[in-house]
Design a protein around this motif. Sequence first.
Motif, PDB file in Angstrom:
ATOM      1  N   GLY A 189     -43.246 -36.155  37.373  1.00  0.00           N
ATOM      2  CA  GLY A 189     -44.251 -36.108  36.325  1.00  0.00           C
ATOM      3  C   GLY A 189     -44.411 -37.465  35.668  1.00  0.00           C
ATOM      4  N   ARG A 190     -45.614 -37.965  35.590  1.00  0.00           N
ATOM      5  CA  ARG A 190     -45.855 -39.254  34.934  1.00  0.00           C
ATOM      6  C   ARG A 190     -47.291 -39.297  34.443  1.00  0.00           C
ATOM      7  N   GLU A 191     -47.486 -40.116  33.394  1.00  0.00           N
ATOM      8  CA  GLU A 191     -48.825 -40.233  32.816  1.00  0.00           C
ATOM      9  C   GLU A 191     -49.550 -41.417  33.441  1.00  0.00           C
ATOM     10  N   VAL A 192     -50.828 -41.204  33.759  1.00  0.00           N
ATOM     11  CA  VAL A 192     -51.620 -42.235  34.436  1.00  0.00           C
ATOM     12  C   VAL A 192     -52.958 -42.383  33.723  1.00  0.00           C
ATOM     13  N   LEU A 193     -53.425 -43.628  33.587  1.00  0.00           N
ATOM     14  CA  LEU A 193     -54.767 -43.885  33.056  1.00  0.00           C
ATOM     15  C   LEU A 193     -55.661 -44.316  34.219  1.00  0.00           C
TER      16      LEU A 193
END
Length: 396
Positions: A321-325
């Motif tokens: 799980g990771r946040e991406v822009l």
Amino acid sequence: MKSLMTRLFKGISSLKLTIVCLVAAMVLIFAGTLAQVQMGIQAVQAQYFQSIFVWWSAGGEGGFRIPIFPGGHLIGAVLLLNLIAAHIQRFKWGWDKAGIQLTHAGLIIMLAGGLLTDLFSVESQMRIKEGETKNYSEEIDTIELAVTDVSNPDFDTVTAIPADVLKPGKLISHESLPFRILVKKLYPNSRLQMIGGHGDDTTAAADKGVGARVVVKSMPTSSKPNERNLVSAVIEVIPVGDNSDKDKASQGTWLVSDGLASEQKFEAGGKTWSIALRMKRHYKSFSLTLHDFVHERYPGTNIPKNFSSRVTLKDVDGSAGREVLIYMNHPLRYGGETFYQAGFERSEDITVLQVVRNPSVAAPYVACVVVSVGLLLQFCMHLVKFSRRNKKTNNS
């Protein structure tokens, strides 16, 4: 026989064939550009550039078809063979020709990569509303009939029937289904209207589900880029019974349409099923959750400056799980696919990501590097030769 093969190989490697292919490619691009005005981009790509031949139908659509010009795949394949054969037949191998050899090798990589892209790349879109999680993308120009076993509360079992199988009169069966599906009518483009609304026709499209309250009107198909055909079909569900005529009795006719928002359910074989005509889906081994979509404009205007999507990428098992822009020119690459920020819905709370799976995505970059090295090498070799010759002339 040997002489025939030699002449054939010589013809394939000839410079005349190269010129013919290049001229044919230019004519095809010119004709395709003109045809795009009437046919639209998608239809022109399919009929002119992603085909072996360009066909002409005698007597209009559905008539006898005649090939009138080589298509993009045929021209590209012949040009590729021509370049490879020319390397073997005509070019002399040696260090003094290394630059030319590298340049042509780069062109071969570029042509082969373009052909592989046309044959095997898949483009789809993922529409996500803020707060929503999705694990599939959809091909907006391709539909499928999805028959889903929804009996298990933990998971659904989907049987997807491709669009090219849906033909009037076609009886469809599958080992996973306890019934058969008879396609009674197919509308490539249609308009749905509730019975009792505007219009004189009050004949219901089907006798089960929402189709019992809806009239379907056939419409001309459109290829304009800003219009979309509404595909509809009337199908009959026929159980596959073993013992009695009752088991084999029809479960009625149903209207399925790309324009119906909700799925329709029925019972068959002791299970609950849903059926829907929808855009073709590509399921992923991961999901994206949209947290925020931002649409920036230049001050005092409505001209877009930037739009971006902040998402969380998570595998099915919950790991990674990771946040991406994701924003313009900064796509997300994961699982062999690339997610580009392509657009948004008018409400500006739904982002549209273009999803591209291309097995030969590196081919253009490799080709450009090889061609550049080849040209630079050939230039340097000629420069050295010129310098030596000039120096020799001055000394004498």
